[in-house]
Structures are given as structure tokens and as C-alpha cells.
Motif scaffolding. Structure first.
Motif, mmCIF file in Angstrom:
data_model
loop_
_atom_site.group_PDB
_atom_site.id
_atom_site.type_symbol
_atom_site.label_atom_id
_atom_site.label_comp_id
_atom_site.label_asym_id
_atom_site.label_seq_id
_atom_site.Cartn_x
_atom_site.Cartn_y
_atom_site.Cartn_z
ATOM 1 N N ARG A 159 4.987 -44.960 12.095
ATOM 2 C CA ARG A 159 5.195 -45.639 10.820
ATOM 3 C C ARG A 159 6.282 -46.683 11.036
ATOM 4 O O ARG A 159 7.375 -46.347 11.493
ATOM 5 C CB ARG A 159 5.633 -44.615 9.788
ATOM 6 N N SER A 160 5.970 -47.942 10.748
ATOM 7 C CA SER A 160 6.924 -49.036 10.940
ATOM 8 C C SER A 160 7.187 -49.738 9.618
ATOM 9 O O SER A 160 6.274 -49.938 8.818
ATOM 10 C CB SER A 160 6.368 -50.072 11.926
ATOM 11 N N TYR A 161 8.433 -50.107 9.442
ATOM 12 C CA TYR A 161 8.864 -50.849 8.266
ATOM 13 C C TYR A 161 9.317 -52.225 8.750
ATOM 14 O O TYR A 161 10.235 -52.325 9.561
ATOM 15 C CB TYR A 161 9.997 -50.111 7.556
ATOM 16 N N ILE A 162 8.649 -53.271 8.279
ATOM 17 C CA ILE A 162 8.980 -54.633 8.670
ATOM 18 C C ILE A 162 9.863 -55.210 7.567
ATOM 19 O O ILE A 162 9.444 -55.296 6.408
ATOM 20 C CB ILE A 162 7.716 -55.490 8.867
ATOM 21 N N LYS A 163 11.087 -55.595 7.952
ATOM 22 C CA LYS A 163 12.078 -56.005 6.961
ATOM 23 C C LYS A 163 12.566 -57.431 7.176
ATOM 24 O O LYS A 163 12.684 -57.894 8.296
ATOM 25 C CB LYS A 163 13.282 -55.063 7.010
ATOM 26 N N LYS A 164 12.847 -58.074 6.066
ATOM 27 C CA LYS A 164 13.470 -59.402 6.054
ATOM 28 C C LYS A 164 14.599 -59.325 5.034
ATOM 29 O O LYS A 164 14.385 -58.880 3.901
ATOM 30 C CB LYS A 164 12.436 -60.463 5.666
ATOM 31 N N PHE A 165 15.791 -59.690 5.443
ATOM 32 C CA PHE A 165 16.974 -59.590 4.585
ATOM 33 C C PHE A 165 17.182 -58.163 4.073
ATOM 34 O O PHE A 165 17.638 -57.946 2.952
ATOM 35 C CB PHE A 165 16.899 -60.566 3.400
ATOM 36 N N GLY A 166 16.793 -57.163 4.892
ATOM 37 C CA GLY A 166 16.978 -55.768 4.519
ATOM 38 C C GLY A 166 15.937 -55.226 3.557
ATOM 39 O O GLY A 166 15.982 -54.059 3.184
ATOM 40 N N ILE A 167 14.991 -56.044 3.154
ATOM 41 C CA ILE A 167 13.944 -55.630 2.206
ATOM 42 C C ILE A 167 12.645 -55.415 2.967
ATOM 43 O O ILE A 167 12.234 -56.268 3.765
ATOM 44 C CB ILE A 167 13.754 -56.693 1.108
ATOM 45 N N THR A 168 11.983 -54.286 2.733
ATOM 46 C CA THR A 168 10.710 -53.998 3.396
ATOM 47 C C THR A 168 9.637 -54.937 2.858
ATOM 48 O O THR A 168 9.331 -54.919 1.668
ATOM 49 C CB THR A 168 10.303 -52.525 3.196
ATOM 50 N N MET A 169 9.087 -55.755 3.770
ATOM 51 C CA MET A 169 8.064 -56.734 3.409
ATOM 52 C C MET A 169 6.655 -56.232 3.709
ATOM 53 O O MET A 169 5.691 -56.671 3.091
ATOM 54 C CB MET A 169 8.304 -58.044 4.160
ATOM 55 N N ALA A 170 6.539 -55.332 4.700
ATOM 56 C CA ALA A 170 5.233 -54.785 5.074
ATOM 57 C C ALA A 170 5.460 -53.450 5.776
ATOM 58 O O ALA A 170 6.565 -53.171 6.255
ATOM 59 C CB ALA A 170 4.485 -55.755 6.000
ATOM 60 N N GLU A 171 4.418 -52.633 5.811
ATOM 61 C CA GLU A 171 4.474 -51.345 6.490
ATOM 62 C C GLU A 171 3.267 -51.203 7.395
ATOM 63 O O GLU A 171 2.169 -51.646 7.061
ATOM 64 C CB GLU A 171 4.518 -50.202 5.471
ATOM 65 N N VAL A 172 3.503 -50.597 8.552
ATOM 66 C CA VAL A 172 2.455 -50.392 9.551
ATOM 67 C C VAL A 172 2.280 -48.892 9.734
ATOM 68 O O VAL A 172 3.254 -48.161 9.874
ATOM 69 C CB VAL A 172 2.838 -51.041 10.909
ATOM 70 N N THR A 173 1.032 -48.432 9.733
ATOM 71 C CA THR A 173 0.723 -47.025 9.991
ATOM 72 C C THR A 173 -0.239 -46.985 11.162
ATOM 73 O O THR A 173 -1.278 -47.664 11.153
ATOM 74 C CB THR A 173 0.058 -46.375 8.750
ATOM 75 N N ILE A 174 0.116 -46.187 12.192
ATOM 76 C CA ILE A 174 -0.706 -46.099 13.398
ATOM 77 C C ILE A 174 -0.872 -44.635 13.798
ATOM 78 O O ILE A 174 0.097 -43.893 13.819
ATOM 79 C CB ILE A 174 -0.072 -46.881 14.576
ATOM 80 N N PHE A 175 -2.085 -44.253 14.116
ATOM 81 C CA PHE A 175 -2.398 -42.935 14.673
ATOM 82 C C PHE A 175 -2.656 -43.150 16.156
ATOM 83 O O PHE A 175 -3.424 -44.027 16.527
ATOM 84 C CB PHE A 175 -3.640 -42.353 13.984
ATOM 85 N N MET A 176 -1.988 -42.367 17.023
ATOM 86 C CA MET A 176 -2.171 -42.511 18.472
ATOM 87 C C MET A 176 -2.651 -41.189 19.070
ATOM 88 O O MET A 176 -2.219 -40.130 18.650
ATOM 89 C CB MET A 176 -0.848 -42.906 19.145
#
Length: 179
Positions: A159-176
């Protein structure tokens, strides 16, 4: 003057709320099982399936990643090849991850700015780094707060949180899954 204070208060409040949501705290996972061992999981071929969701929750990317993982001395090498069903993005990335002691790691990849910092927390592994992320005709410098959670010895959720200026702009979910 009152309107400026109201705007400042609203921005401060919204930023505070954004800080409350998002990424987990690592110490929560120290005692959880199964333990996640980065080097054990990433040995050989790994297949991954993922999505990227924007701030509204809409899926803007859907992709598959083929990962060839190997050790070279102390370094863990992850060669990633991406195929997109929806959206577009990086096609290949090669990570070089090196243990720093005490459950800490340093990682580098061609499209990552500086050095990624990793920390192992029992069942979880956290990787933080910055990168220039191309979106349409623009590139944004963003911060990734990347979490790996061991599910079994051959499966893992990311689970990844992509942030700009400390605000989450997008989230990534990956099953491996190890192949």
C-alpha cells in the motif's frame, strides 16, 4: 483581515485533517506475524497486480508487474517490468537495496530522487522516497510512503501513499506473489 484569518484557519484545519488520514505507524506491526523478510520474499520471480486511485477513489491506473529479484553480495536487486491495462507509467525500474543495520535499508533506482529509506517492522516494511512523477504533460515531485505487509511466505500486500505538500494525492494497492 478577518477573511485572511479565516482562510488561514481553514487551510490549517484541512492540512491537519489530511495529516490524520493515510499511512500507518510502523511500531503497530512489530509483533504481528508472519514476519516479513524483504530478502526472503524477493528471491527469484515475483508477480504483482496493482491499481492507482486518485483522491476521489477513482481507479486511474491498472497494471501488472513482473519482478526479477536477486542478491548481488549484500545488495537486493529488483528488476521491475510494468504492463498497463489502464493508464500509462514507467515501463521498467531497477532497485538496488542495501541493508544499513538494525532493520534499516537504503535503496536507489534511476527514477528515484536521492536515496530511499527503508525500515523493517516485523510484519511490515516501510519504504519512503521522492520521485519526479509524470502526469499528462507535467512532472510533479512527490513523496512516496510505501508499506509492504507479509500475508504468507509467498504473498504480500503493498500500500503506497503518494503525497504532495504532505497531502495524500493518490494511493496505490498492489498484491504480490512469489512465482
Amino acid at each position: 483581515m478577518k477573511s485572511v484569518l479565516r482562510i488561514l484557519l481553514a487551510v490549517t484545519f484541512a492540512t491537519g485533517l489530511a495529516g490524520c488520514a493515510g499511512a500507518p505507524e510502523g511500531d503497530t506491526y512489530r509483533q504481528q506475524t508472519p514476519a516479513f523478510d524483504l530478502y526472503q520474499f524477493f528471491s527469484g520471480d515475483v508477480k504483482a497486480w496493482g491499481i492507482v486511485q486518485d483522491r476521489s477513489g477513482e481507479v486511474v491506473q491498472r497494471f501488472i508487474v513482473d519482478i526479477n529479484a536477486r542478491q548481488e553480495g549484500d545488495a537486493l536487486i529488483l528488476e521491475e517490468a510494468f504492463t498497463y491495462q489502464l493508464g500509462d507509467g514507467v515501463k521498467k525500474r531497477t532497485w538496488r537495496i542495501i541493508p544499513q543495520g538494525n532493520g534499516r535499508y537504503a535503496g536507489e533506482a534511476g527514477d528515484i530522487l536521492g536515496t530511499a529509506k527503508g525500515t523493517s517492522y516485523g510484519n511490515a516494511f516501510n519504504f519512503t522516497y521522492s520521485m519526479d512523477l509524470p502526469v499528462d504533460d507535467t512532472t510533479y515531485e512527490v513523496a512516496f510512503d510505501d508499506w509492504f505487509f507479509g500475508m504468507s511466505e509467498d504473498t504480500m500486500m503493498n500500500r503506497s501513499y503518494i503525497k504532495k505538500f504532505g497531502i495524500t494525492m493518490a494511493e496505490v494497492t498492489i498484491f504480490m506473489q512469489k512465482q
